[in-house]
Design a protein around this motif. Structure first.
Motif, PDB file in Angstrom:
ATOM      1  N   VAL A  35       0.793  -0.953  -0.179  1.00  0.00           N
ATOM      2  CA  VAL A  35       0.425   0.097  -0.488  1.00  0.00           C
ATOM      3  C   VAL A  35       0.580   1.177   0.048  1.00  0.00           C
ATOM      4  O   VAL A  35       2.422   1.059  -0.139  1.00  0.00           O
ATOM      5  CB  VAL A  35      -1.053   0.191   1.053  1.00  0.00           C
ATOM      6  N   GLY A  37       3.033   4.448   1.551  1.00  0.00           N
ATOM      7  CA  GLY A  37       3.151   4.670   2.537  1.00  0.00           C
ATOM      8  C   GLY A  37       3.482   6.903   2.846  1.00  0.00           C
ATOM      9  O   GLY A  37       2.921   7.108   2.028  1.00  0.00           O
ATOM     10  N   LEU A  63       6.375   2.822  14.274  1.00  0.00           N
ATOM     11  CA  LEU A  63       6.181   3.033  13.197  1.00  0.00           C
ATOM     12  C   LEU A  63       7.205   2.070  12.141  1.00  0.00           C
ATOM     13  O   LEU A  63       8.429   1.625  13.089  1.00  0.00           O
ATOM     14  CB  LEU A  63       6.713   4.032  12.577  1.00  0.00           C
ATOM     15  N   ILE A 189       3.647  -9.337   9.183  1.00  0.00           N
ATOM     16  CA  ILE A 189       5.243  -8.691  10.040  1.00  0.00           C
ATOM     17  C   ILE A 189       5.042 -10.246  10.893  1.00  0.00           C
ATOM     18  O   ILE A 189       4.272 -11.030  11.534  1.00  0.00           O
ATOM     19  CB  ILE A 189       3.686  -7.340  11.105  1.00  0.00           C
ATOM     20  N   LEU A 200       2.096 -11.543  13.382  1.00  0.00           N
ATOM     21  CA  LEU A 200       1.376 -10.423  13.712  1.00  0.00           C
ATOM     22  C   LEU A 200       0.143  -9.758  12.949  1.00  0.00           C
ATOM     23  O   LEU A 200      -0.691  -9.968  13.535  1.00  0.00           O
ATOM     24  CB  LEU A 200       2.221  -9.483  14.569  1.00  0.00           C
ATOM     25  N   ILE A 235       3.473  -5.846  22.950  1.00  0.00           N
ATOM     26  CA  ILE A 235       3.434  -5.907  21.614  1.00  0.00           C
ATOM     27  C   ILE A 235       2.038  -4.701  20.986  1.00  0.00           C
ATOM     28  O   ILE A 235       1.153  -5.330  21.172  1.00  0.00           O
ATOM     29  CB  ILE A 235       3.930  -6.707  20.744  1.00  0.00           C
TER      30      ILE A 235
END
Ligand code: TXA
Ligand code: MG
Length: 331
Positions: A35, A37, A63, A189, A200, A235
């Motif tokens: 996508v 950024g 980030l 991720i 994640l 996290i």
């Protein structure tokens, strides 16, 4: 609406001036294969602060730092595990973010105060040219979240970025137009801070690919459970909020659409009379690529409801179902 400039080409000069803008603390929206950024110099706290303002995102969220190549990993992280190195080797540049132990270079305003940092080498000619131009003038990482307002659908074209952020960017900010993002959903991720890789956020780099690369068994989040119970509280993955990636239209999963509703499904599903077909992807890769544009189109058309048929499968389909389920939680 702000008057951010558009750069339509990727000449060496254009990339050099975009890199100089980043170095000067300006925000540069850039295309990636996943996508678009919203980028800033990852070492410039003021520029990064503006990312949060423009996005409307709570400041404690970490980030991703985008880097030019795997060889930059050592600047941003320490104690990198062997399996993280094989993942980087096999899938970078590509739609994968590795969470690794941070080096002193990754400051609290990037990591949200955590001891880990997210790193990614994106696979897009414009992004890589920008990162190279930045590296040449001493900017070793570009911090960038998806270029949408917090909680909304990520943009996969430059015009979607203008829709999302045009009113919030400043006149000196830049938007680089690199055409539509070919993967279409955000990177996988992978938390690489433990003994085994842990997913994640699912994406185009799948469990099977990670297991083949590392020889290790992967833990992945269970989509049906509230994310809090499967992801450690310490996290923070903002994409893990149950309601995220959500359009204004209500997204309904797996029902027969009725007249007046939007419809997203693989092309072998036929469109009932009066239903507005928003996407007819021929396969799962196309489904991922077209999904966000279809959700955006639903809002442009002012549709109140969109029915989506979830794709079946254990590859990129996992990530598509993840985004659809979050979108269906609404606002
Ligand atoms: O495909 C992508 O990953 C896109 C493109 C632009 O690279 N970026 C993206 O960024 O999706 P963002 O900020 O929208 O989502 C990244 C997610 C966030 O939910 C953030 O909380 C999480 O990554 N994240 C970043 N650093 C982290 C860290 N150290 N530990 C845990 N999660 C982290
Ligand atoms: Mg995002």
């Amino acid at each position: 609406m702000g008057q951010s400039q558009f750069l339509f080409n990727c000449t060496t000069e254009a990339m050099a001036s975009a890199a100089a803008a980043i170095k000067a603390g300006v925000l540069v929206v850039f295309p990636t294969e996943t996508v678009y950024g919203l980028g800033a110099d990852a070492c410039n706290s003021q520029a990064v602060e503006r990312i949060y303002e423009v996005k409307g995102r709570p400041a404690e969220h970490p980030l991703i730092v985008h880097i030019a190549s795997m060889s930059e990993m050592g600047k941003w992280s320490v104690d990198i595990s062997t399996y993280a190195i094989s993942l980087a080797r096999d899938f970078w540049p590509g739609p994968m973010t590795l969470i690794v132990k941070r080096s002193p270079m990754a400051l609290d305003f990037i990591t949200g105060g955590q001891e880990s940092v997210g790193l990614r080498v994106p696979n897009h000619v414009v992004a890589l040219a920008l990162l190279d131009a930045c590296a040449k003038i001493g900017v070793t990482g570009i911090a960038a979240p998806s270029a949408n307002r917090f909680g909304q659908v990520s943009p996969t074209t430059a015009s979607a970025v203008v829709q999302e952020l045009g009113a919030y960017l400043s006149p000196q900010d830049l938007i680089l137009d690199g055409g539509p993002s070919l993967v279409g959903i955000e990177s996988t991720i992978i938390d690489c801070t433990g003994d085994i890789p842990r997913i994640l956020r699912p994406g185009a780099i799948t469990v099977e690919m990670i297991e083949a690369s590392t020889g290790l068994q992967v833990t992945e989040p269970l989509l049906t459970l509230p994310m809090d119970s499967v992801i450690d509280k310490e996290i923070r993955v903002s994409g893990s909020l149950e309601s995220h990636y959500a359009p204004i239209a209500k997204v309904i999963l797996g029902e027969v659409p009725m007249a007046g509703q939007g419809f997203i499904a693989l092309s072998d599903w036929r469109t009932p009379e009066g239903v507005i077909r928003l996407a007819s992807p021929k396969n799962s890769e196309e489904y991922a690529r077209d999904l966000y544009a279809a959700l955006r189109r639903a809002d442009e058309l002012g549709l109140r409801e969109v029915v989506a048929i979830q794709p079946v499968g254990v590859g990129i389909e996992v990530a598509i179902r993840d985004r659809l389920q979050r979108a269906s939680h609404g606002r």
